[in-house]
Design a protein around this motif. Sequence first.
Motif, short mmCIF file in Angstrom:
data_model
loop_
_atom_site.label_atom_id
_atom_site.label_comp_id
_atom_site.label_asym_id
_atom_site.label_seq_id
_atom_site.Cartn_x
_atom_site.Cartn_y
_atom_site.Cartn_z
N LEU A 81 0.75 -1.38 0.15
CA LEU A 81 -0.12 0.10 0.12
C LEU A 81 0.81 1.19 -0.08
O LEU A 81 0.51 2.17 -0.74
N LEU A 82 1.94 1.29 0.82
CA LEU A 82 2.96 2.62 0.93
C LEU A 82 3.32 2.80 -0.56
O LEU A 82 3.74 3.70 -0.97
N GLU A 84 2.53 1.84 -3.30
CA GLU A 84 1.35 2.40 -4.15
C GLU A 84 1.20 3.86 -3.93
O GLU A 84 1.19 4.55 -5.02
N VAL A 85 1.12 4.24 -2.76
CA VAL A 85 0.87 5.60 -2.36
C VAL A 85 1.91 6.21 -2.97
O VAL A 85 1.95 7.48 -3.56
N ALA A 88 2.22 6.69 -6.59
CA ALA A 88 1.15 7.85 -7.04
C ALA A 88 1.40 9.10 -7.02
O ALA A 88 1.37 9.83 -7.72
N ALA A 89 2.11 9.30 -5.80
CA ALA A 89 2.57 10.74 -5.28
C ALA A 89 3.71 11.07 -6.31
O ALA A 89 3.51 12.16 -6.98
N ARG A 177 10.31 9.45 2.69
CA ARG A 177 9.66 8.22 2.83
C ARG A 177 9.68 7.69 4.33
O ARG A 177 8.55 7.21 4.98
N GLU A 181 5.91 7.63 6.40
CA GLU A 181 5.21 6.42 6.38
C GLU A 181 4.28 6.20 7.42
O GLU A 181 3.21 5.85 7.23
N LEU A 184 1.20 8.66 7.23
CA LEU A 184 0.41 8.13 6.07
C LEU A 184 -0.55 6.89 6.49
O LEU A 184 -1.56 6.77 6.06
N LEU A 188 -4.44 6.68 6.68
CA LEU A 188 -5.23 5.44 6.15
C LEU A 188 -5.98 4.62 7.19
O LEU A 188 -6.68 3.76 6.82
#
Length: 192
Positions: A81-82, A84-85, A88-89, A177, A181, A184, A188
């Motif tokens: 998930l991280l 992917e985030v 995307a960023a 990151r 993390e 984020l 979420l």
Amino acid sequence: MSLEAIIAKIAGDAEARAAEIESAARAKAAEILAEAEKRARNAEERILKAGEREAEATGERLTSQAELGARKAALAARQQLLDEVFAAALEELTKLEKDSWRKVFRHLVSQTRLEGRYEVITSRREAAFLDDGFLKSVKGPELVPAGETREPGGGFVLRQGKTELNFTFPALTRSLRPRLERELLGLLGIEG
């Protein structure tokens, strides 16, 4: 005493002695049998308890393995998930339009407290965002466009002589990151 009486007495004594021996043997056999039964019950209890302990230990091992597997799967899912985030960023950063890109550039350069003259290296697309008027308006070191472009994935590199400072978006997301993390995951609603 007659011979018959003596023989009868000996036979009676022998029978009495045989009965005595037989009674003692039966008592001894019963005692041995009782002791053997007691040992068998004790051995059975020990074996049952050892089996229960082994079953309990096996159950605990299996539970531990299942919990470890679940934690590994949850960690892998969080990591995916991280990833992917952040991907995307990074993709969004590489698509920044001129005004937004310039705001990011201005902010990053102003935070550096650099002095001297630096060449700015960007991608071909982002090189169009730089002009002398804009570079002179940025607070900080003297900035000039480099005579080259790179495709660093967005962002820029400041070069002074052989020294390069990497402000590319991939490098910035990698360096930020670890700090981002946990934040984020909290946003979420996932425990970090």
